[in-house]
Design a protein around this motif. Structure first.
Motif, PDB file in Angstrom:
ATOM      1  N   ALA A   1       0.832  -1.197   0.000  1.00  0.00           N
ATOM      2  CA  ALA A   1       0.000   0.000   0.000  1.00  0.00           C
ATOM      3  C   ALA A   1       0.872   1.253   0.000  1.00  0.00           C
ATOM      4  N   ARG A   2       0.353   2.295  -0.619  1.00  0.00           N
ATOM      5  CA  ARG A   2       1.060   3.566  -0.668  1.00  0.00           C
ATOM      6  C   ARG A   2       0.045   4.689  -0.549  1.00  0.00           C
ATOM      7  N   ASP A   3       0.341   5.662   0.295  1.00  0.00           N
ATOM      8  CA  ASP A   3      -0.518   6.843   0.397  1.00  0.00           C
ATOM      9  C   ASP A   3      -0.131   7.829  -0.695  1.00  0.00           C
ATOM     10  N   LEU A   4      -1.136   8.462  -1.277  1.00  0.00           N
ATOM     11  CA  LEU A   4      -0.928   9.445  -2.328  1.00  0.00           C
ATOM     12  C   LEU A   4      -1.817  10.638  -2.025  1.00  0.00           C
ATOM     13  N   THR A   5      -1.236  11.818  -2.013  1.00  0.00           N
ATOM     14  CA  THR A   5      -2.001  13.030  -1.746  1.00  0.00           C
ATOM     15  C   THR A   5      -2.356  13.689  -3.070  1.00  0.00           C
ATOM     16  N   ILE A   6      -3.660  13.864  -3.289  1.00  0.00           N
ATOM     17  CA  ILE A   6      -4.160  14.439  -4.529  1.00  0.00           C
ATOM     18  C   ILE A   6      -4.909  15.724  -4.218  1.00  0.00           C
ATOM     19  N   ALA A   7      -4.648  16.762  -5.010  1.00  0.00           N
ATOM     20  CA  ALA A   7      -5.370  18.022  -4.880  1.00  0.00           C
ATOM     21  C   ALA A   7      -6.347  18.144  -6.041  1.00  0.00           C
ATOM     22  N   VAL A   8      -7.582  18.477  -5.730  1.00  0.00           N
ATOM     23  CA  VAL A   8      -8.586  18.744  -6.752  1.00  0.00           C
ATOM     24  C   VAL A   8      -8.742  20.254  -6.817  1.00  0.00           C
ATOM     25  N   CYS A   9      -8.335  20.849  -7.925  1.00  0.00           N
ATOM     26  CA  CYS A   9      -8.277  22.306  -8.061  1.00  0.00           C
ATOM     27  C   CYS A   9      -9.542  22.840  -8.716  1.00  0.00           C
ATOM     28  N   GLN A  10     -10.286  23.631  -7.984  1.00  0.00           N
ATOM     29  CA  GLN A  10     -11.496  24.264  -8.496  1.00  0.00           C
ATOM     30  C   GLN A  10     -11.120  25.660  -8.972  1.00  0.00           C
ATOM     31  N   THR A  11     -11.278  25.922 -10.258  1.00  0.00           N
ATOM     32  CA  THR A  11     -10.759  27.160 -10.827  1.00  0.00           C
ATOM     33  C   THR A  11     -11.707  28.333 -10.768  1.00  0.00           C
ATOM     34  N   GLY A  12     -12.990  28.098 -10.751  1.00  0.00           N
ATOM     35  CA  GLY A  12     -13.943  29.190 -10.812  1.00  0.00           C
ATOM     36  C   GLY A  12     -14.111  29.669 -12.244  1.00  0.00           C
ATOM     37  N   PRO A  13     -14.991  30.644 -12.466  1.00  0.00           N
ATOM     38  CA  PRO A  13     -15.291  31.079 -13.835  1.00  0.00           C
ATOM     39  C   PRO A  13     -14.133  31.852 -14.470  1.00  0.00           C
ATOM     40  N   ILE A  14     -14.069  31.760 -15.784  1.00  0.00           N
ATOM     41  CA  ILE A  14     -13.111  32.546 -16.560  1.00  0.00           C
ATOM     42  C   ILE A  14     -13.927  33.532 -17.384  1.00  0.00           C
ATOM     43  N   GLN A  15     -13.631  34.794 -17.240  1.00  0.00           N
ATOM     44  CA  GLN A  15     -14.381  35.828 -17.946  1.00  0.00           C
ATOM     45  C   GLN A  15     -13.967  35.911 -19.409  1.00  0.00           C
ATOM     46  N   LYS A  16     -14.873  36.351 -20.247  1.00  0.00           N
ATOM     47  CA  LYS A  16     -14.606  36.492 -21.671  1.00  0.00           C
ATOM     48  C   LYS A  16     -13.429  37.426 -21.924  1.00  0.00           C
ATOM     49  N   SER A  17     -13.296  38.436 -21.105  1.00  0.00           N
ATOM     50  CA  SER A  17     -12.241  39.435 -21.290  1.00  0.00           C
ATOM     51  C   SER A  17     -10.884  38.987 -20.738  1.00  0.00           C
ATOM     52  N   ALA A  18     -10.846  37.868 -20.037  1.00  0.00           N
ATOM     53  CA  ALA A  18      -9.595  37.409 -19.417  1.00  0.00           C
ATOM     54  C   ALA A  18      -8.584  36.976 -20.481  1.00  0.00           C
ATOM     55  N   GLN A  19      -7.351  37.401 -20.306  1.00  0.00           N
ATOM     56  CA  GLN A  19      -6.266  36.999 -21.196  1.00  0.00           C
ATOM     57  C   GLN A  19      -5.782  35.611 -20.798  1.00  0.00           C
ATOM     58  N   ARG A  20      -5.242  34.878 -21.751  1.00  0.00           N
ATOM     59  CA  ARG A  20      -4.753  33.514 -21.477  1.00  0.00           C
ATOM     60  C   ARG A  20      -3.721  33.528 -20.350  1.00  0.00           C
ATOM     61  N   ALA A  21      -2.795  34.489 -20.366  1.00  0.00           N
ATOM     62  CA  ALA A  21      -1.748  34.557 -19.338  1.00  0.00           C
ATOM     63  C   ALA A  21      -2.357  34.725 -17.947  1.00  0.00           C
ATOM     64  N   GLU A  22      -3.405  35.500 -17.840  1.00  0.00           N
ATOM     65  CA  GLU A  22      -4.085  35.707 -16.556  1.00  0.00           C
ATOM     66  C   GLU A  22      -4.677  34.382 -16.054  1.00  0.00           C
ATOM     67  N   THR A  23      -5.295  33.649 -16.954  1.00  0.00           N
ATOM     68  CA  THR A  23      -5.888  32.368 -16.590  1.00  0.00           C
ATOM     69  C   THR A  23      -4.818  31.367 -16.180  1.00  0.00           C
ATOM     70  N   VAL A  24      -3.733  31.299 -16.936  1.00  0.00           N
ATOM     71  CA  VAL A  24      -2.637  30.384 -16.610  1.00  0.00           C
ATOM     72  C   VAL A  24      -2.021  30.755 -15.267  1.00  0.00           C
ATOM     73  N   ASP A  25      -1.882  32.037 -14.994  1.00  0.00           N
ATOM     74  CA  ASP A  25      -1.353  32.475 -13.694  1.00  0.00           C
ATOM     75  C   ASP A  25      -2.225  31.973 -12.552  1.00  0.00           C
TER      76      ASP A  25
END
Length: 64
Positions: A2-26
């Protein structure tokens, strides 16, 4: 063995139409860093994390 594994589930929230790709990636990188700091070995993001998948506005111009 057996091995323990820690997993994070990342909830991003909405992305606005005006948002730039770099902002979203950040935002995604910040979530990834937060997950790593909490000890996550794997971070999982939504399938369409870089898109505004569910349109919330009407697009009349098909060229857009």
């Amino acid at each position: 063995m057996a091995r323990d594994l820690t997993i994070a589930v990342c909830q991003t929230g909405p992305i606005q139409k005006s948002a730039q790709r770099a902002e979203t990636v950040d935002r995604l990188v910040a979530l990834l860093e937060r997950a790593a700091a909490a000890g996550a070995e794997i971070a999982v993001f939504p399938e369409l994390a870089l898109t505004t998948f569910f349109p919330r506005w009407r697009i009349d111009d098909q060229a857009e």
